[in-house]
Motif scaffolding. Structure first.
Motif, mmCIF file in Angstrom:
data_model
loop_
_atom_site.group_PDB
_atom_site.id
_atom_site.type_symbol
_atom_site.label_atom_id
_atom_site.label_comp_id
_atom_site.label_asym_id
_atom_site.label_seq_id
_atom_site.Cartn_x
_atom_site.Cartn_y
_atom_site.Cartn_z
ATOM 1 N N GLY A 1 37.866 -7.239 -5.777
ATOM 2 C CA GLY A 1 37.365 -6.116 -6.165
ATOM 3 C C GLY A 1 37.805 -6.065 -7.642
ATOM 4 O O GLY A 1 37.786 -7.278 -8.350
ATOM 5 N N GLY A 2 37.288 -4.911 -8.278
ATOM 6 C CA GLY A 2 37.305 -4.836 -9.809
ATOM 7 C C GLY A 2 36.942 -3.310 -10.398
ATOM 8 O O GLY A 2 36.802 -2.615 -9.446
ATOM 9 N N SER B 1 36.937 4.021 -15.961
ATOM 10 C CA SER B 1 36.500 3.420 -14.778
ATOM 11 C C SER B 1 37.422 3.673 -13.657
ATOM 12 O O SER B 1 38.521 4.165 -13.560
ATOM 13 N N ARG B 2 36.848 3.163 -12.658
ATOM 14 C CA ARG B 2 37.626 3.295 -11.365
ATOM 15 C C ARG B 2 37.351 1.794 -10.543
ATOM 16 O O ARG B 2 36.394 1.302 -10.424
ATOM 17 N N ARG B 3 38.703 1.579 -9.935
ATOM 18 C CA ARG B 3 38.589 0.289 -9.243
ATOM 19 C C ARG B 3 38.378 0.297 -7.721
ATOM 20 O O ARG B 3 38.793 1.294 -7.291
ATOM 21 N N ARG B 4 37.566 -0.702 -7.156
ATOM 22 C CA ARG B 4 37.546 -0.751 -5.794
ATOM 23 C C ARG B 4 38.064 -2.361 -5.233
ATOM 24 O O ARG B 4 37.811 -2.954 -6.022
ATOM 25 N N ASP C 1 40.054 3.872 1.603
ATOM 26 C CA ASP C 1 38.561 4.501 1.652
ATOM 27 C C ASP C 1 38.149 4.376 3.158
ATOM 28 O O ASP C 1 37.041 4.459 3.026
ATOM 29 N N THR C 2 38.910 4.459 4.041
ATOM 30 C CA THR C 2 38.547 4.692 5.407
ATOM 31 C C THR C 2 39.694 5.149 6.177
ATOM 32 O O THR C 2 40.787 5.040 5.694
#
Length: 210
Positions: free
Chosen positions: A18-19, A43-46, A184-185
């Protein structure tokens, strides 16, 4: 929407992928030039938590954590092993790692930030989830003592001094930090047979604004 001040097991996030993610609108003009704009200031990280699952015990720990968060309902802390401290990757946080503000004789409270620099440009990232026991603060080049000179809100990343810093004095900080995220699920799909064969489940995690 709630946030639980609990960290996803660090042993399970180690090895995940991720990043940072940005959102940029790119419009190509008739003459071939581009106009680029972004609605995101930060920014947003995933991440994918499934990549780090190594055993059925890991999977059971994950499911318990997922259920306690009610799936996507509640946020939690996440350790990004590639970016979780203010100084060098091998260095312990120092009180002068980052300049987070300048005193003005009036303002007593300051948000922790981490600044990323490349060439003449930089980006200041607000840090809202510092790790308890790792925050070190400096003022005017001298390290300060938590509980005597300042306090830290570990749920917001705000540092408050007993007395507002003098005008022009550099407020510096060093610390470790977590990323506020949520799943995110709302479902985890895994087969024990395929898991034992080496197939990792897909468990997306995304940063949230708090």
């Amino acid at each position: 929407m709630g946030f639980h001040e609990v960290r996803f097991p660090a042993s399970l996030s180690f090895g995940s992928i991720g990043g940072p993610e940005r959102l940029t609108d790119v419009v190509t003009l008739a003459n071939g030039h581009e106009e680029r704009n972004t609605p995101w200031q930060h920014s947003r990280r995933r991440y994918d938590a499934g990549i780090a699952m190594r055993s059925l015990d890991d999977l059971q720990t994950l499911i318990a954590f997922f259920e306690a968060r009610r799936g996507q309902m509640h946020g939690f802390r996440w350790k990004d092993w590639a970016d979780f401290k203010t100084g060098g990757a091998q260095a312990e946080p120092a009180f002068d790692d980052q300049v987070i503000a300048r005193g003005d004789d009036v303002t007593p409270s300051f948000q922790l930030v981490k600044t990323y620099r490349s060439g003449e440009h930089d980006y200041a990232r607000p840090v809202t989830k510092p790790v308890r026991g790792t925050v070190r603060i400096g003022l005017g080049g001298d390290e300060q003592q938590e509980g005597i000179h300042y306090t830290v809100d570990h749920a917001t990343g705000v540092v408050t001094f007993l007395h507002p810093p003098n005008a022009g004095d550099a407020v510096t900080a060093g610390f470790e930090f977590d990323v506020p995220v949520r799943f995110d699920t709302d479902r985890i799909m895994v087969s024990v047979a395929s898991f034992q064969a080496g197939d990792a489940p897909n468990i997306p995690v995304v940063e949230i604004r708090v």
